[in-house]
Design a protein around this motif. Structure first.
Motif, PDB file in Angstrom:
ATOM      1  N   ARG A  97     -32.474  -1.082 -30.772  1.00 36.68           N
ATOM      2  CA  ARG A  97     -32.440  -0.069 -31.824  1.00 36.68           C
ATOM      3  C   ARG A  97     -32.635   1.323 -31.244  1.00 36.68           C
ATOM      4  O   ARG A  97     -32.020   2.283 -31.677  1.00 36.68           O
ATOM      5  N   GLU A 111     -28.385  10.176 -43.062  1.00 39.33           N
ATOM      6  CA  GLU A 111     -29.337   9.052 -42.977  1.00 39.33           C
ATOM      7  C   GLU A 111     -29.909   8.859 -41.571  1.00 39.33           C
ATOM      8  O   GLU A 111     -31.083   8.545 -41.442  1.00 39.33           O
ATOM      9  N   THR A 112     -29.109   9.096 -40.527  1.00 36.22           N
ATOM     10  CA  THR A 112     -29.693   8.951 -39.186  1.00 36.22           C
ATOM     11  C   THR A 112     -30.779   9.986 -38.966  1.00 36.22           C
ATOM     12  O   THR A 112     -31.839   9.687 -38.422  1.00 36.22           O
ATOM     13  N   HIS A 164     -25.074  11.249 -47.788  1.00 39.12           N
ATOM     14  CA  HIS A 164     -25.991  10.183 -47.403  1.00 39.12           C
ATOM     15  C   HIS A 164     -25.615   9.625 -46.042  1.00 39.12           C
ATOM     16  O   HIS A 164     -26.470   9.391 -45.193  1.00 39.12           O
ATOM     17  N   PHE A 165     -24.299   9.446 -45.834  1.00 35.44           N
ATOM     18  CA  PHE A 165     -23.830   8.907 -44.558  1.00 35.44           C
ATOM     19  C   PHE A 165     -24.215   9.828 -43.397  1.00 35.44           C
ATOM     20  O   PHE A 165     -24.627   9.368 -42.340  1.00 35.44           O
ATOM     21  N   LEU A 166     -24.060  11.134 -43.629  1.00 36.27           N
ATOM     22  CA  LEU A 166     -24.307  12.081 -42.535  1.00 36.27           C
ATOM     23  C   LEU A 166     -25.783  12.314 -42.272  1.00 36.27           C
ATOM     24  O   LEU A 166     -26.189  12.551 -41.144  1.00 36.27           O
ATOM     25  N   GLY A 168     -20.597  12.087 -38.372  1.00 30.18           N
ATOM     26  CA  GLY A 168     -21.754  11.202 -38.473  1.00 30.18           C
ATOM     27  C   GLY A 168     -22.189  10.682 -37.116  1.00 30.18           C
ATOM     28  O   GLY A 168     -23.377  10.526 -36.845  1.00 30.18           O
ATOM     29  N   ALA A 169     -21.212  10.424 -36.247  1.00 32.14           N
ATOM     30  CA  ALA A 169     -21.548   9.934 -34.910  1.00 32.14           C
ATOM     31  C   ALA A 169     -22.227  11.024 -34.091  1.00 32.14           C
ATOM     32  O   ALA A 169     -23.100  10.747 -33.269  1.00 32.14           O
ATOM     33  N   ARG A 210     -29.364   2.407 -29.673  1.00 31.22           N
ATOM     34  CA  ARG A 210     -28.373   2.726 -30.701  1.00 31.22           C
ATOM     35  C   ARG A 210     -28.713   4.033 -31.410  1.00 31.22           C
ATOM     36  O   ARG A 210     -27.833   4.799 -31.782  1.00 31.22           O
ATOM     37  N   ARG A 211     -30.030   4.263 -31.602  1.00 31.49           N
ATOM     38  CA  ARG A 211     -30.435   5.462 -32.327  1.00 31.49           C
ATOM     39  C   ARG A 211     -30.198   6.710 -31.513  1.00 31.49           C
ATOM     40  O   ARG A 211     -29.699   7.707 -32.016  1.00 31.49           O
ATOM     41  N   MET A 269     -16.681  10.462 -40.225  1.00 30.40           N
ATOM     42  CA  MET A 269     -17.224   9.455 -39.308  1.00 30.40           C
ATOM     43  C   MET A 269     -17.577  10.091 -37.964  1.00 30.40           C
ATOM     44  O   MET A 269     -18.635   9.815 -37.386  1.00 30.40           O
ATOM     45  N   VAL A 291     -33.793   9.004 -41.421  1.00 34.84           N
ATOM     46  CA  VAL A 291     -34.450   7.722 -41.145  1.00 34.84           C
ATOM     47  C   VAL A 291     -34.922   7.628 -39.697  1.00 34.84           C
ATOM     48  O   VAL A 291     -36.051   7.234 -39.426  1.00 34.84           O
ATOM     49  N   SER A 292     -34.047   8.025 -38.746  1.00 33.26           N
ATOM     50  CA  SER A 292     -34.423   7.839 -37.347  1.00 33.26           C
ATOM     51  C   SER A 292     -35.201   9.010 -36.773  1.00 33.26           C
ATOM     52  O   SER A 292     -36.131   8.834 -36.005  1.00 33.26           O
TER      53      SER A 292
END
Lengths: 279, 311, 281
Positions: free
Chosen positions: A85, A115-116, A111-113, A167-168, A88-89, A164, A119-120
């Protein structure tokens, strides 16, 4: 130059109940230097996607894995889920082929953009949204603030793939894995998305593993190209060398099998490999 | 805003049609209401004619329907021929019991079905097999047999809960509700958990879950944010449908547990050919079904952004 | 690799696919149905004859399952009651299938406005619980097995009509139907000779699956006193009749009748699941 990713003799197989094991990777060796771009070329089922996913430790369910995958010195094969994890994070981000399927349809673009980040990395929602809007502008999406409140189905495929990409980039990775990022898009938008991706990569100095079956695209966008066939890497070279003077017979055939506007042929030659020609 | 008005209009149209349907069905009823009213007493033709006029039985169909509908809108559902009471008051007096029964059961179904189905859905192996076996048994056991079994075990053998009656206040009321609620909920909870199970399973294999995994989120976060939320959509349909079938189930449960609710009243009305009463209750149920369906549609609207924009 | 080719009429090849659960279920169905058919010869007593000196008896040598509150022999009542409990639902399903398939075929074949009206109507019917539909019909006909069977038959029609309509629509859009149509075959001929046979596995599977539900519904209605009327018996009636005994600690009547319903309905469900997996519908 340090090695961002180092794959040594990676073998992945799925035990079958009756027949022999299904071998997905038969000993892959691959290096990706920091800041370098490497194209992974091959036909469908040659193991490109599985190789890319193994860098994130995302092995097929029930697979037997041997060999070594090192990301910035961290061994992925056999790593604990906590370690996985972490990798990946922070270190690696992946861009998937079909943004329509790979972005949750019932959550907003925002939310997609965010959340990392939230949350992370523990950002506040406000800061994360600020950052997400900036990311959208970076990938060339106007009206960023409004887009954040929209749902994936309200965006075109090209725009969604840019989301996407944004987001990456959000969690500032050092390595980008792009799994045929333009295959699911219209021809007209493919070029734009590709241009954005390359621009972003150069600007941030990321290492990138770019999966495609388009040799031309690989040559045009990546420093090095690796050719995969039936779970093996047959040849790695600089994109130019590989294009001009291919060494492996498969590469020669692959190059010959491309349709070309300049030279019209009645039938394209068929790629046909016998087992003896493989290493 | 216009869309909301349109939906309300549509709802009213559907309501009108269900009311019309209920009325027509009973209008076509072959029985003789006067005969049912008089029972074993005999009456002269003149008395019968007087009664027919009193109940407006000889007026043309639409006149009777509009008169009846006008009365319904004012809360007048007619008089029960057997009990000689206002149907509206009879129903009103029994609504709390049925609502409590159906409400508690819905709560129970949603909580049990949801947690149980999700739990089985996210686990591999043993849990899901146990889930499948238990839910199969519960699904092929009729509500009335579960009820009788529960009464025997918990009321007769163990003596933990009362077998019959409604209780006198809220506390004893809920105490009396325990067995009926469990009996009414178990099959629906099993069904909901099946649906939850398969929709959670389906969502787990979706590509966007792979994206979330590639971003290094914990399994718990992924399940909460990207699996359960998406799986909610089919579950809402099932939960809505089961709320509707609960009303039918309450007819059985209330009769078994001697609860004085709308469902047991309907069964009695039918057994005694009390048409006005049955008509009133069916009307009540029809309105309930239409409203529940409207509520489920609204929930969809909230849960699924794709529908939200498309409509 | 060694290929195992099973001879088509090798019994092992056919029965080998059945799991033990399915075999037991089929056995239960066969035994119960045979008992129902042969009821007058199997029953040890007259099922409706009271014996007030021998009420609420536990199982004994003469009364194999005991007696009820009027001293009637439970075994004989179970066997006779099996008739309406098993053949009532079968009748319901037969009628509902016939009606449902006909409506679905009309909808699928006519298309357009006819289909739209039928589809809306099915949707409305669908949102009303089956028990409520059955209750309405029972109210119109009066309590009794006839009313219950008619009511449930009507209540089950939308389930068939909806499923079969969409299957028939799909079948109708296949090119071979156009080909037959161009050959000059009539619509009725195509429906009867091709479309219905082609979706018959679906019809069969759906029938067995709904048979399980019909057993539950019909026993529930007779439990409520709306179905088979006294003094005749039916498993639902027996569960109800046994409650008094159950409350005083003699649960035999409710227990045996309830167990019979669960076993039979469960077996039908297992068989239904097995068939639907086999035909992959």
């Amino acid at each position: 130059m340090s090695r961002a990713v180092e794959i040594n003799d990676l073998k992945i197989s799925i035990p079958q109940r009756r027949e022999d094991e299904k071998e997905l990777l038969r000993g892959v060796n691959l290096q990706l230097q920091s800041g370098e771009s490497l194209a992974l070329v091959g036909e469908s089922g040659s193991g490109k996607s599985i190789t890319a996913r193994s860098i994130l430790g995302m092995f097929p369910r029930g697979a037997k894995v041997s060999g070594s995958v090192k990301v910035d010195g961290t061994e992925i094969v056999g790593a604990s889920s906590r370690e996985l994890r972490r990798v990946r994070r922070s270190g690696v981000a992946m861009i998937f082929q079909d943004p329509r399927a790979h972005i949750n349809p019932v959550r907003t673009v925002g939310h997609f953009l965010t959340e990392t980040l939230i949350v992370s990395s523990g950002w506040s929602r406000k800061d994360a949204e600020e950052c997400a809007a900036q990311l959208l502008r970076d990938v060339g999406i106007p009206n960023a603030k409004e887009r954040l409140n929209q749902y994936p189905h309200q965006l075109s495929g090209g725009l969604l793939q840019r989301v996407m990409i944004a987001g990456a980039l959000a969690d500032e990775p050092a390595i980008l894995l792009a799994d045929e990022p333009t295959t699911a898009l219209d021809v007209t938008t493919q070029e734009e998305v590709m241009a954005i991706l390359m621009e972003m990569r150069q600007e941030k100095g990321l290492a990138m593993l770019f999966i495609t079956h388009d040799l031309e695209l690989a040559a045009a966008t990546c420093d090095h190209t690796a050719v995969m066939y039936k779970g093996r890497v047959l040849e790695v070279n600089t994109s130019k060398e590989l294009h001009d003077s291919p060494e492996h017979p498969y590469t020669v055939q692959l190059l010959a099998a491309r349709p070309s506007v300049a030279e019209r042929r009645h039938r394209l030659p068929v790629v046909d490999m016998s087992e003896e020609q493989l290493p | 805003m216009r869309r909301i008005l349109l939906r309300i209009l549509l709802l009213l149209v559907v309501l009108f049609f269900s009311v019309f349907l209920v009325y027509t069905l009973l209008y076509l009823a072959p029985g003789d209401p006067i005969g049912a009213l008089l029972g074993p007493q005999s009456a002269t033709p003149g008395q019968v004619q007087l009664l027919r006029e009193q109940y407006g039985l000889d007026d043309p169909f639409f006149e009777r329907f509009s008169g009846w509908l006008w009365g319904v809108l004012q809360g007048d559902l007619g008089r029960s021929m057997v009990y000689q009471q206002s149907v509206f008051n009879m129903i009103l007096a029994r609504v709390p019991t049925t609502l409590l029964l159906v409400g508690l059961s819905t709560l129970f179904i949603v909580i049990i079905g949801f947690t149980w189905g999700t739990r089985a859905g996210i686990s591999r192996g043993a849990w899901s097999n146990v889930h499948l076996a238990i839910s199969t048994v519960l699904l092929s056991t009729p509500v009335f047999i579960t009820s009788v079994g529960l009464i025997y075990l918990f009321a007769v053998v163990l003596g933990w809960f009362p077998a019959f009656g409604s209780g006198s206040d809220l506390i004893t009321g809920i105490w009396h509700m325990v067995l009926p609620v469990i009996a009414l909920s178990l099959p629906a909870a099993a069904y909901l958990s099946r649906i939850t199970y398969s929709s959670v399973r389906g969502e787990l294999n979706r590509e966007h879950v792979e994206t979330a995994e590639s971003r290094g989120f914990s399994r718990g976060y992924i399940i909460r944010t990207h699996v359960v939320r998406n799986a909610l959509i089919p579950m809402v349909t099932v939960a809505g449908n089961s709320a509707v079938t609960l009303v039918a189930g309450s007819a059985i449960i209330e009769t078994i547990f001697a609860l004085d609710g709308v469902g047991s009243l309907l069964v009695r009305a039918i057994l005694q050919s009390d048409f006005a009463l049955a008509q009133g209750i069916l009307l009540f149920i029809a309105v309930f079904i239409v409203l529940v369906n409207a509520f489920v549609d609204t929930l969809y609207f909230v849960l699924d952004p794709r529908i939200r924009r498309a409509r | 690799m060694t290929a195992v080719v099973a001879a088509p009429n090798n019994p092992v090849a056919i029965f080998g696919r059945f799991s033990p659960v399915v075999v037991v279920s089929v056995l239960i169905i066969v035994v119960f149905t045979t008992a129902a058919i042969l009821a007058p010869w199997i029953a040890t007593h007259n099922p409706n004859e009271p014996d007030l000196l021998n009420t609420q008896s536990a199982p004994t040598g003469t009364n194999w399952l005991g007696t009820d509150n009027l001293g009637r022999d439970l075994f004989s009542r179970m066997v006779h009651g099996a008739r309406s409990t098993i053949f009532g639902p079968v009748l319901v399903i037969t009628v509902a299938t016939t009606l449902g398939v006909s409506i679905a075929m009309v909808a699928a074949w006519c298309g357009g406005i006819v289909d739209q009206i039928i589809a809306r109507f099915i949707d409305v019917m669908f949102s009303v619980p089956t028990i409520i539909v059955a209750l309405i019909v029972v109210m119109l006909t009066g309590a009794g097995l006839t009313g219950v069977v008619i009511g449930l038959s009507i209540a089950y029609v939308p389930y068939y009509a909806r499923l079969i309509r969409s299957a028939a629509m799909k079948e109708r859009s296949l090119p071979y139907v156009d080909a037959l149509w161009l050959e000059g075959r009539s619509g009725l001929w195509i429906v009867c000779r091709h479309i219905i046979p082609n979706i018959s596995p679906l019809i069969l599977t759906q029938s067995i699956a709904s048979l399980g539900l019909a057993i539950i519904d019909i026993t529930a209605l007779s439990f409520l006193g709306l179905g088979v009327q006294s003094p005749d018996s039916d498993w639902g009636v027996m569960v109800r009749n046994g409650i008094d005994g159950l409350l005083s600690g003699r649960p035999y009547e409710s227990l045996f009748a309830g167990l019979a319903i669960v076993l039979f309905a469960g077996s039908v469900n297992v068989l239904g699941n097995h068939l639907s997996r086999r035909f992959e519908v």
